[in-house]
Design an enzyme around this catalytic site. Structure first.
Site, mmCIF file in Angstrom:
data_model
loop_
_atom_site.group_PDB
_atom_site.id
_atom_site.type_symbol
_atom_site.label_atom_id
_atom_site.label_comp_id
_atom_site.label_asym_id
_atom_site.label_seq_id
_atom_site.Cartn_x
_atom_site.Cartn_y
_atom_site.Cartn_z
ATOM 1 N N ASP A 245 0.835 -1.465 -0.302
ATOM 2 C CA ASP A 245 0.027 -0.172 -0.056
ATOM 3 C C ASP A 245 1.040 1.538 0.113
ATOM 4 O OD1 ASP A 245 -1.836 -1.473 0.262
ATOM 5 O OD2 ASP A 245 -2.649 -1.013 1.975
ATOM 6 N N HIS B 217 -6.005 2.978 -3.765
ATOM 7 C CA HIS B 217 -6.359 3.178 -2.625
ATOM 8 C C HIS B 217 -6.284 4.696 -2.233
ATOM 9 C CE1 HIS B 217 -5.139 2.348 1.292
ATOM 10 N NE2 HIS B 217 -3.840 2.717 1.593
ATOM 11 N N HIS C 141 -5.411 9.416 0.416
ATOM 12 C CA HIS C 141 -5.366 8.607 1.520
ATOM 13 C C HIS C 141 -6.514 9.831 2.571
ATOM 14 C CE1 HIS C 141 -3.733 6.029 4.783
ATOM 15 N NE2 HIS C 141 -3.602 4.840 3.395
ATOM 16 N N HIS D 13 3.724 -1.913 3.568
ATOM 17 C CA HIS D 13 3.431 -0.280 2.527
ATOM 18 C C HIS D 13 5.209 -0.360 2.047
ATOM 19 C CE1 HIS D 13 0.548 -0.725 5.671
ATOM 20 N NE2 HIS D 13 0.194 0.173 5.405
#
Length: 239
Positions: free
Chosen positions: A59, A110, A114, A204
Site C-alpha cells: 500500500d 487506494h 488517503h 507498505h
C-alpha cells in the site's frame, strides 16, 4: 497525505468511523484465526484467498525510493503482488505505476489522497476519492483497477456501497505487521512469517521510510516459498 478537509465531516461521522476502525481489528483477528479467511464479495471485504496461496499486498505507493526496491525483490523471487496505489502519487510517479504493471503485478485503488478516517467522509467525497484514482491510474497506465482498499482499512456500509456501485471489489487483509509504524525488522519478519494458506498480507512501500519492510521481505519471501506457499492475487480470475 490526508487531503483537504471534508465539508460534510461531522463530529458524529468521525466518532462512528473511529468505532468502526476499532471493530475491524477484532474482525481481522477472527479472520486470522479461522481455518480459512473469508473470500468476501461486493458488500463485504475480501480477507482471504482460495486454495493454497497467499496474497502479498503493498500500500501507499508508488514511492521513488521504496517501490523499485520492492519490485526488484519480487522479481528476484518471481512473486506476483498487488499494489494499492494512491492516485496523487501515481500522477507524481507515472513511470513507477507503469513499471508495476509491466512486471506483471496488479494495481488496485487506494484513494486519491488517503484521507482518514475514510468512513467519516461524505458519500460524495468517498466516491470522488475512488473515481479520481481510477482516472489517474487509467490515464497513466491504460489499466483500470478492479480492486479497492479503503485507507486504513476503514470500511463502512457507505464505503462498501460506493465500492460496489463503481464495480470494484473491496480488499482487506489478515496479516498486518504494522510496518508503517517501523516497529523493527524482527517484528515485521515474525508477523509475516506466521502467514498461512489463504491469508492476505499487508505491507507498505510508501508514506515513510520503508527500509524495514524491504529488509524483512528479503527474509520472509523465500521463507514462505520454502514452505510451499505460492503468491496469488485477490479474486484472481486468471486475467
Amino acid at each position: 497525505m490526508n487531503g483537504a478537509p471534508d465539508p460534510d465531516h461531522t463530529p458524529w461521522s468521525y466518532l462512528s468511523a473511529q468505532v468502526l476502525h476499532h471493530l475491524l481489528f477484532a474482525v481481522r483477528g477472527q479472520q486470522f484465526l479461522r481455518r480459512r479467511a473469508g473470500l468476501g464479495g461486493r458488500r463485504w471485504p475480501v480477507f482471504g484467498v482460495p486454495g493454497p496461496g497467499v496474497a502479498l499486498t503493498v500500500d501507499d505507493g508508488p514511492d521513488p525510493e521504496w517501490t523499485p526496491q520492492v519490485l526488484d525483490l519480487l522479481a528476484r523471487h518471481r512473486i506476483r503482488a498487488t499494489f494499492f496505489l494512491i492516485g496523487a502519487r501515481v500522477r507524481e510517479h507515472p513511470e513507477l505505476a507503469r513499471r508495476i504493471l509491466t512486471e506483471g503485478h496488479v494495481v488496485g485503488n487506494h484513494s486519491m489522497w488517503h484521507p482518514q478516517p475514510f468512513a467519516a467522509l461524505s458519500p460524495a467525497r468517498v466516491r470522488a476519492e475512488i473515481v479520481e484514482t481510477q482516472r489517474a491510474v487509467e490515464d497513466v497506465t491504460g489499466a483500470v483497477p478492479r480492486l479497492f482498499r479503503a485507507p486504513g482499512g476503514n470500511w463502512s456500509p457507505k464505503v462498501l456501497r460506493a465500492t460496489s456501485e463503481l464495480g470494484l471489489l473491496p480488499v482487506d487483509w489478515t496479516v498486518n505487521p504494522s510496518d508503517w509504524r517501523s516497529p523493527g525488522v524482527d517484528r515485521i519478519t515474525r508477523r509475516l512469517s506466521r502467514s498461512r494458506p489463504g491469508h492476505v498480507l499487508l505491507c507498505h512501500d510508501g508514506g515513510g521510510d520503508r527500509s524495514q519492510t524491504v529488509t524483512a521481505l528479503a527474509t520472509v519471501l523465500p521463507r514462505l516459498l520454502d514452505r510451499g506457499l505460492r503468491f496469488v492475487v485477490p479474486a484472481d480470475d486468471g486475467g
